[in-house]
Design an enzyme around this catalytic site. Structure first.
Site, PDB file in Angstrom:
ATOM      1  N   GLN A   1       0.841  -1.197   0.000  1.00  0.00           N
ATOM      2  CA  GLN A   1       0.000   0.000   0.000  1.00  0.00           C
ATOM      3  C   GLN A   1       0.877   1.248   0.000  1.00  0.00           C
ATOM      4  O   GLN A   1       1.275   1.742   1.047  1.00  0.00           O
ATOM      5  CB  GLN A   1      -0.946   0.013   1.199  1.00  0.00           C
ATOM      6  CG  GLN A   1      -1.943   1.135   1.108  1.00  0.00           C
ATOM      7  CD  GLN A   1      -3.003   1.074   2.179  1.00  0.00           C
ATOM      8  OE1 GLN A   1      -3.112   0.124   2.931  1.00  0.00           O
ATOM      9  NE2 GLN A   1      -3.799   2.110   2.253  1.00  0.00           N
ATOM     10  N   PHE A   2       1.161   1.761  -1.193  1.00  0.00           N
ATOM     11  CA  PHE A   2       2.045   2.911  -1.324  1.00  0.00           C
ATOM     12  C   PHE A   2       1.483   4.152  -0.652  1.00  0.00           C
ATOM     13  O   PHE A   2       2.217   5.060  -0.268  1.00  0.00           O
ATOM     14  CB  PHE A   2       2.370   3.195  -2.793  1.00  0.00           C
ATOM     15  CG  PHE A   2       1.255   3.821  -3.573  1.00  0.00           C
ATOM     16  CD1 PHE A   2       1.188   5.200  -3.700  1.00  0.00           C
ATOM     17  CD2 PHE A   2       0.281   3.042  -4.177  1.00  0.00           C
ATOM     18  CE1 PHE A   2       0.164   5.795  -4.424  1.00  0.00           C
ATOM     19  CE2 PHE A   2      -0.739   3.620  -4.905  1.00  0.00           C
ATOM     20  CZ  PHE A   2      -0.807   4.998  -5.028  1.00  0.00           C
ATOM     21  N   THR A   3       0.176   4.213  -0.440  1.00  0.00           N
ATOM     22  CA  THR A   3      -0.431   5.404   0.147  1.00  0.00           C
ATOM     23  C   THR A   3      -0.069   5.585   1.625  1.00  0.00           C
ATOM     24  O   THR A   3      -0.358   6.644   2.187  1.00  0.00           O
ATOM     25  CB  THR A   3      -1.962   5.391  -0.009  1.00  0.00           C
ATOM     26  OG1 THR A   3      -2.492   4.239   0.637  1.00  0.00           O
ATOM     27  CG2 THR A   3      -2.349   5.390  -1.484  1.00  0.00           C
TER      28      THR A   3
END
Length: 150
Positions: free
Chosen positions: A78-80
């Site tokens: 999850q890059f966010t």
């Protein structure tokens, strides 16, 4: 490297309307990777996760880790998790590592967690549009950042 860990009764990842992976009671771990992350971050986090005492013992006290309870583990990229909302209202993801850096680190994290925890680790699909559903147990949600080892 940042982890958002949730103690769950169950969790599943669906892609295109089909269930890709599913776990029962255990840990759902979202992983965010930045360009400066490396093997030292992976090692520290995997050892921390495997020994994290967030499951109840016979007295109802959170005193057991995922290994002691036979719990399952799921890891989802999850890059966010590296979103910056400092300026304006549109999050910036400039601290998130590009795929060429983050994919191999994610794969090494999953592999090392399997070794350290001594169990299979379910995953999502790196970079895919995933729908993640879960039943948070407690709720228990833990934030760990390898750059801020609190």
């Amino acid at each position: 490297m940042r982890l958002l860990i949730q103690r769950v009764k169950e969790a599943r990842v669906s892609i295109g309307g089909e269930i890709y992976s599913h776990i029962g009671s255990g840990l759902l771990i979202f992983v965010g990777i930045e360009a400066s992350d490396g093997d030292e971050d992976i090692e520290w986090l995997c050892r921390k996760v495997a020994a994290l005492r967030v499951f109840a013992d016979e007295a109802g006290v959170m005193n057991l880790d995922v290994q002691q309870t036979g719990g399952e583990i799921m890891v989802v990229s999850q890059f966010t998790l590296h979103a910056s909302t400092r300026k304006g209202n549109r999050p910036s993801y400039i601290r998130s590592a590009p795929e060429a850096v983050s994919r191999p680190l994610y794969e090494r994290f999953v592999s090392r967690l399997r070794q350290v925890a001594g169990r299979e680790v379910a995953t999502g699909v790196f970079g895919a549009d995933m729908q993640v559903s879960l039943v948070n147990d407690g709720p228990v949600t833990i934030w760990i950042d390898s750059k801020n080892r609190e």
